[in-house]
Scaffold this active site. Structure first.
Site, mmCIF file in Angstrom:
data_model
loop_
_atom_site.group_PDB
_atom_site.id
_atom_site.type_symbol
_atom_site.label_atom_id
_atom_site.label_comp_id
_atom_site.label_asym_id
_atom_site.label_seq_id
_atom_site.Cartn_x
_atom_site.Cartn_y
_atom_site.Cartn_z
ATOM 1 N N CYS A 2 -1.091 2.369 6.954
ATOM 2 C CA CYS A 2 -2.468 2.484 7.133
ATOM 3 C C CYS A 2 -2.719 3.881 6.925
ATOM 4 C CB CYS A 2 -2.900 1.879 8.213
ATOM 5 S SG CYS A 2 -2.117 0.257 8.479
ATOM 6 N N ARG A 27 -3.185 4.505 -0.850
ATOM 7 C CA ARG A 27 -2.033 4.003 -0.147
ATOM 8 C C ARG A 27 -1.995 2.382 0.086
ATOM 9 N NH1 ARG A 27 -0.757 8.117 4.406
ATOM 10 N NH2 ARG A 27 0.113 6.263 5.612
ATOM 11 N N TRP A 74 -3.416 -2.069 6.045
ATOM 12 C CA TRP A 74 -2.559 -2.957 5.252
ATOM 13 C C TRP A 74 -2.071 -3.804 6.335
ATOM 14 C CZ3 TRP A 74 -1.331 -3.494 0.325
ATOM 15 C CH2 TRP A 74 -0.294 -4.468 0.190
ATOM 16 N N ASN A 100 -1.626 3.201 13.361
ATOM 17 C CA ASN A 100 -0.527 2.741 11.840
ATOM 18 C C ASN A 100 0.828 2.462 12.612
ATOM 19 O OD1 ASN A 100 0.706 2.704 9.659
ATOM 20 N ND2 ASN A 100 0.621 4.840 9.291
ATOM 21 N N GLY A 101 1.458 1.125 12.364
ATOM 22 C CA GLY A 101 2.674 0.723 12.674
ATOM 23 C C GLY A 101 2.696 -0.403 13.476
ATOM 24 N N GLU A 486 19.082 -6.931 -11.155
ATOM 25 C CA GLU A 486 18.221 -6.050 -10.751
ATOM 26 C C GLU A 486 18.170 -4.701 -11.274
ATOM 27 O OE1 GLU A 486 15.186 -6.225 -9.774
ATOM 28 O OE2 GLU A 486 14.734 -4.244 -8.709
ATOM 29 N N LYS A 490 15.379 -2.810 -13.552
ATOM 30 C CA LYS A 490 14.903 -1.596 -13.205
ATOM 31 C C LYS A 490 14.929 -0.250 -14.373
ATOM 32 C CE LYS A 490 12.624 -2.052 -10.221
ATOM 33 N NZ LYS A 490 12.875 -3.348 -10.228
ATOM 34 N N GLU A 493 12.656 -1.595 -17.358
ATOM 35 C CA GLU A 493 11.380 -1.650 -17.329
ATOM 36 C C GLU A 493 10.687 0.007 -17.158
ATOM 37 O OE1 GLU A 493 9.403 -3.150 -13.888
ATOM 38 O OE2 GLU A 493 11.158 -3.102 -12.795
ATOM 39 N N HIS A 509 34.171 -14.286 -21.722
ATOM 40 C CA HIS A 509 33.766 -15.547 -22.407
ATOM 41 C C HIS A 509 32.987 -15.022 -23.549
ATOM 42 C CE1 HIS A 509 35.768 -17.964 -19.619
ATOM 43 N NE2 HIS A 509 35.131 -17.174 -18.548
ATOM 44 N N LYS A 608 1.217 -4.356 -12.296
ATOM 45 C CA LYS A 608 2.073 -4.452 -10.852
ATOM 46 C C LYS A 608 2.002 -5.856 -10.505
ATOM 47 C CE LYS A 608 4.182 -3.322 -7.100
ATOM 48 N NZ LYS A 608 5.501 -2.840 -7.208
HETATM 49 C C1 AGP Z 1 9.818 -5.526 -10.797
HETATM 50 O O1 AGP Z 1 10.059 -4.265 -10.888
HETATM 51 C C2 AGP Z 1 8.461 -5.821 -11.641
HETATM 52 N N1 AGP Z 1 7.607 -5.163 -11.248
HETATM 53 C C3 AGP Z 1 8.328 -7.438 -11.780
HETATM 54 O O2 AGP Z 1 9.474 -8.112 -12.196
HETATM 55 C C4 AGP Z 1 8.013 -8.204 -10.229
HETATM 56 O O3 AGP Z 1 8.989 -8.205 -9.566
HETATM 57 C C5 AGP Z 1 7.434 -9.524 -10.666
HETATM 58 O O4 AGP Z 1 6.365 -9.396 -11.540
HETATM 59 C C6 AGP Z 1 6.949 -10.342 -9.601
HETATM 60 O O5 AGP Z 1 6.065 -9.652 -8.813
HETATM 61 P P1 AGP Z 1 5.734 -10.465 -7.360
HETATM 62 O O6 AGP Z 1 6.998 -9.914 -6.509
HETATM 63 O O7 AGP Z 1 4.421 -9.517 -7.041
HETATM 64 O O8 AGP Z 1 5.502 -11.651 -7.534
#
Ligand code: AGP
Length: 613
Positions: A2, A27, A74, A100-101, A486, A490, A493, A509, A608
């Site tokens: 927050c 934030r 938040w 905050n916390g 994962e 990373k 993207e 395989h 995002k």
């Molecule tokens: C992950 O780094 C990406 N930004 C993307 O795969 C993300 O995880 C996916 O769009 C899901 O988003 P969410 O967790 O907000 O549902």
């Protein structure tokens, strides 16, 4: 986390506090409010939504005066709403607090205060703070001493700022644990308080950073800093040279790097208030999981997208291993097109940082249509995925600004672990000692993350070695196989390098044909039940001239002697090992992208939260 702003001086606090909160908008938050001392009383304006809503509210119904304190929230406990927004007034209306916390012992405190006849007006843990201060004021203590006693009573990590209409010459603040900071800004005949430097940079660059377990009494003339026990502290005054924008990221170049390093805090927070280490038990009250429901569930369908889906893959291992409950995993965009086999004893568990991902929400709707019980693990309190669920677990990581998800990946790993233990207990498939051992292992998580973060210098060297590659393979097995996916995501993207995560056992395989000296292979080889298999995987990759980057348990000389690059991670209980193995991969992707000069926080073509299908 927050945002907090406070002001004490001859000027009207309202515009100073509102502008300060504006500087903290980055934030992330879901409600905002402020309180000022106006004609001897405390006037409060607060509401859910963004600051513009609060500014409109103040425009329609002005308040002015000083001192004043403000907050952007938040949500962690209690959805975003006017009554849950800070500041919170006590029952007398003479004391007000912003915070905050997470008050880890707020349930016990609320019960005690309720038994004394206190009426709570919100669902927040914060409200226990102001009622506790009033409780001590009623015993004859002054504000400073009442606040001190309160700070000593509450558990967890906090930043707290409070003031009283009966002692208008001061603001009292404190930093407990490793909560987001509390900064005191020093002016001429006026002083400031903030959770972060950007809020006060336009007024002063002379600041005091409160350390953990310290409090300060701030007046127009200055600030008296002391330990919670009352021992005076000679606090150092820093002269801040940061520009406001840089200050928002602190000492980090990008929000993503900042958030990678926030994982000690975010993992601490996702555990906060949920782990009873003394009795070896897990509490997830917002999940609304009764023993009856736990016993009648026959299957859990995990659905999510992207990084969240890979967290779900780890969750499958955990829930099946610990709770012996069948788990299916289906990505959100496929879920409803496969006519999933669901009945009233199926749980559809959605995982989503934003809680607004269209594909994930569509999967939840399909689950609802077929009669499933809906659960969600979300970071954004009040989001759709939280609201439509029958029960939820909040990630409690604070806002994640970087498009590439990091702390909102490791938090659900721990949330899924806690869910598995709770399910196992309620389904009677685990003995007490095993349960106690599993719960006890959670104590190490923040420290394990901290030690994994310490590999950053080594990771940065590997990033320089890989910065120009065109392709990259990530291999893992067992519970770390999802971490290979994962890690590859990373890298893809944010650096735009083609990377592929693969089950290591599948290489023979077909895909092993890809490996040559131009195809680096990142191998996840911690000491877990699949370690021996990964050793032979590394040998196979080396035999074909591949460059091997191994994430291995620190001190592992065997892997160290085989791999071209070794990234050592701390030894961890294997069911929690994904938390430590993913962190170097987050940093590897970050540093490669940063070296390549790319827009790490806002990669091309990405959002995002993908709120379209
Ligand atoms: C992950 O780094 C990406 N930004 C993307 O795969 C993300 O995880 C996916 O769009 C899901 O988003 P969410 O967790 O907000 O549902």
């Amino acid at each position: 986390m927050c945002g907090i702003v406070g002001y004490i001086g001859p000027r009207d606090a309202t515009p100073i506090v509102l502008n300060g909160l504006k500087r903290l908008e980055y934030r992330g938050y879901d409600s905002a409010g402020l309180a000022v001392l106006q004609n001897g009383s405390i006037a409060v304006r607060r509401d859910a939504g963004k600051l513009d809503r609060l500014i409109d509210l103040v425009g329609q119904s002005p308040i002015s005066g000083a001192p004043g304190i403000g907050h952007t929230r938040w949500a962690t406990h209690g959805a975003p709403s006017a009554r849950n927004a800070h500041p919170h007034l006590g029952s007398t209306g003479r004391v007000v607090v912003v915070h905050n916390g997470i008050v880890e012992n707020f349930l016990e405190l609320r019960d005690e205060l309720t038994a004394e006849g206190v009426n709570f007006n919100s669902e927040t843990d914060t409200e226990t703070i102001v009622h506790l201060v009033e409780h001590y004021l009623a015993t004859g203590l002054n504000l400073t001493e009442a606040a001190r006693k309160t700070f000593l009573d509450i558990q967890g990590a906090h930043g707290i700022v409070l003031m009283s209409a009966d002692e208008p010459d001061k603001i009292v603040c404190a930093r407990l644990g490793n909560a987001g900071g509390v900064v005191v800004g020093l002016g001429e005949g006026e002083n400031y308080i903030a959770s972060d430097i950007p809020a006060i940079l336009e007024h002063t660059r002379q600041v005091i950073f409160l350390e953990s377990h310290q409090m300060a009494v701030v007046t127009r003339e200055g600030a008296r800093v002391e330990s919670l026990e009352g021992k005076p502290v000679q606090a150092e005054v820093h002269s801040v040279s940061w520009d406001p924008v840089a200050a928002e990221k602190g000492e980090f170049r990008h929000f993503m790097q900042k958030e990678i390093h926030e994982q000690v805090r975010s993992l601490t927070d996702t555990l906060a208030g949920r782990v009873d280490f003394e009795n070896g038990r897990i509490r997830l009250p917002e999940l609304n999981l009764s023993p009856e429901l736990a016993q009648r569930i026959t299957k859990i369908f995990i659905t999510a997208c992207g990084t969240a889906a890979y967290a779900g893959m780890v969750g499958k291992y955990l829930i099946e291993k610990i709770a012996r409950l069948p788990v299916e995993l289906e990505i959100g965009s496929e879920f409803r097109y496969r006519d999933p086999i669901i009945d009233e004893n199926t749980v559809v568990l959605a995982i989503s940082q934003s809680g607004e991902t269209a594909d994930t929400l569509a999967a939840m709707e399909e689950g609802r249509r077929k009669g499933a019980v809906l659960w969600s693990i979300v970071n954004a309190i009040g989001s759709q995925a939280m609201r439509i669920a029958d029960g939820y677990i909040s990630m409690q990581t604070g806002p994640e600004i970087g498009v590439a998800s990091t702390k909102a990946f490791t938090a659900p790993l721990v949330d899924l672990y806690m869910l598995a233990v709770l399910l196992a207990e309620l389904r009677g498939v685990i003995d007490e000692q095993t349960r106690r051992n599993l719960v006890a292992d959670l104590r190490f998580v923040p420290d394990l993350a901290s030690r994994a973060l310490n590999t950053e210098p080594i990771v940065e060297k590997v990033a320089w070695a890989l910065k120009d590659v065109r392709d990259c393979l990530y291999l893992g097995r067992g519970i770390n196989m999802p971490i290979a996916y994962e890690g590859a995501l990373k890298l893809k993207e944010i650096s735009y390098i083609h990377a592929e995560g693969y089950p290591a056992g599948e290489m023979k395989h077909g895909p092993i044909a890809l490996i040559d000296r131009d195809m680096p292979v990142v191998c996840l080889a911690p000491r877990d039940p699949w370690y021996e298999k990964m050793i032979s995987q590394i040998q196979q990759a080396k035999a074909r001239g591949g460059t091997v980057v191994a994430v291995a348990t620190e001190g592992d000389e065997l892997v160290g002697g085989m791999a071209d690059h070794i990234i050592p991670v701390p030894e961890a209980p294997w069911m929690l090992s994904p938390v430590v193995t993913v962190i170097p991969l987050q940093m590897l992707a970050y540093h490669i992208a940063a070296i390549r000069g790319l827009d790490v926080d806002q990669p091309r073509n990405l959002a995002k939260s993908v709120t379209v299908e």
